[in-house]
Design a protein around this motif. Sequence first.
Motif, PDB file in Angstrom:
ATOM      1  N   ASP A 238      20.544  37.963   7.267  1.00 35.94           N
ATOM      2  CA  ASP A 238      21.311  37.628   8.494  1.00 35.94           C
ATOM      3  C   ASP A 238      21.602  36.199   8.704  1.00 35.94           C
ATOM      4  O   ASP A 238      22.348  36.024   9.799  1.00 35.94           O
ATOM      5  CB  ASP A 238      20.639  38.386   9.660  1.00 35.94           C
TER       6      ASP A 238
ATOM      7  N   ARG B 211      29.320  41.237   8.546  1.00 40.08           N
ATOM      8  CA  ARG B 211      28.430  42.370   8.851  1.00 40.08           C
ATOM      9  C   ARG B 211      27.782  42.031  10.290  1.00 40.08           C
ATOM     10  O   ARG B 211      27.576  42.685  11.031  1.00 40.08           O
ATOM     11  CB  ARG B 211      27.239  42.447   7.777  1.00 40.08           C
TER      12      ARG B 211
ATOM     13  N   ALA C 265      32.309  46.398   6.941  1.00 44.94           N
ATOM     14  CA  ALA C 265      31.325  46.018   5.678  1.00 44.94           C
ATOM     15  C   ALA C 265      32.230  45.836   4.385  1.00 44.94           C
ATOM     16  O   ALA C 265      31.583  45.344   3.469  1.00 44.94           O
ATOM     17  CB  ALA C 265      30.138  46.578   5.788  1.00 44.94           C
TER      18      ALA C 265
ATOM     19  N   ALA D 229      31.982  43.040   0.185  1.00 45.05           N
ATOM     20  CA  ALA D 229      30.600  42.985   0.593  1.00 45.05           C
ATOM     21  C   ALA D 229      29.835  43.744  -0.492  1.00 45.05           C
ATOM     22  O   ALA D 229      29.959  44.561  -0.961  1.00 45.05           O
ATOM     23  CB  ALA D 229      30.575  43.655   2.136  1.00 45.05           C
TER      24      ALA D 229
END
Length: 137
Positions: free
Chosen positions: A76, A122, A128, A133
């Motif tokens: 992330d 995302r 996504a 992705a």
Amino acid sequence: MDWKLELVYVPVTDVDRAKDFYVNKVGFNADYDERPSDNIRFVQLTPPGSACSISMGEGLLDAPAGTGTNLQLVVDDIHAAHDQLKSNGVDVSDIEVLPWGHFVYFADPDGNKWSVQYIPWRNAGQDAGQGGAGAAP
């Protein structure tokens, strides 16, 4: 029927050195390290938050060390991942920004190659599927 990938073998020459690298430098969890016989040692390590683990050991496969092909983690925060790897002594690339994600690259002591991907859309709550992705670089 679900088909789940939950274990990937990473061929290494020195299991203790590889385990130390993945646990103490990359940050994987050490799940299992057993010798069910004199000729077999099985080690299982899992990246934090992952449903898929890696395994390595002795007497498991005949694959030459360093032939793990382009293994990929997804995070992330690519800057935090880069900083963590670098501060733990991993020879990690600079951050590469591509249309399908941001990446850093590293290899383990045997030359098994890894990429770490950050997918901006995302986190932005967008579809996504945009920009390829999950596609490998």
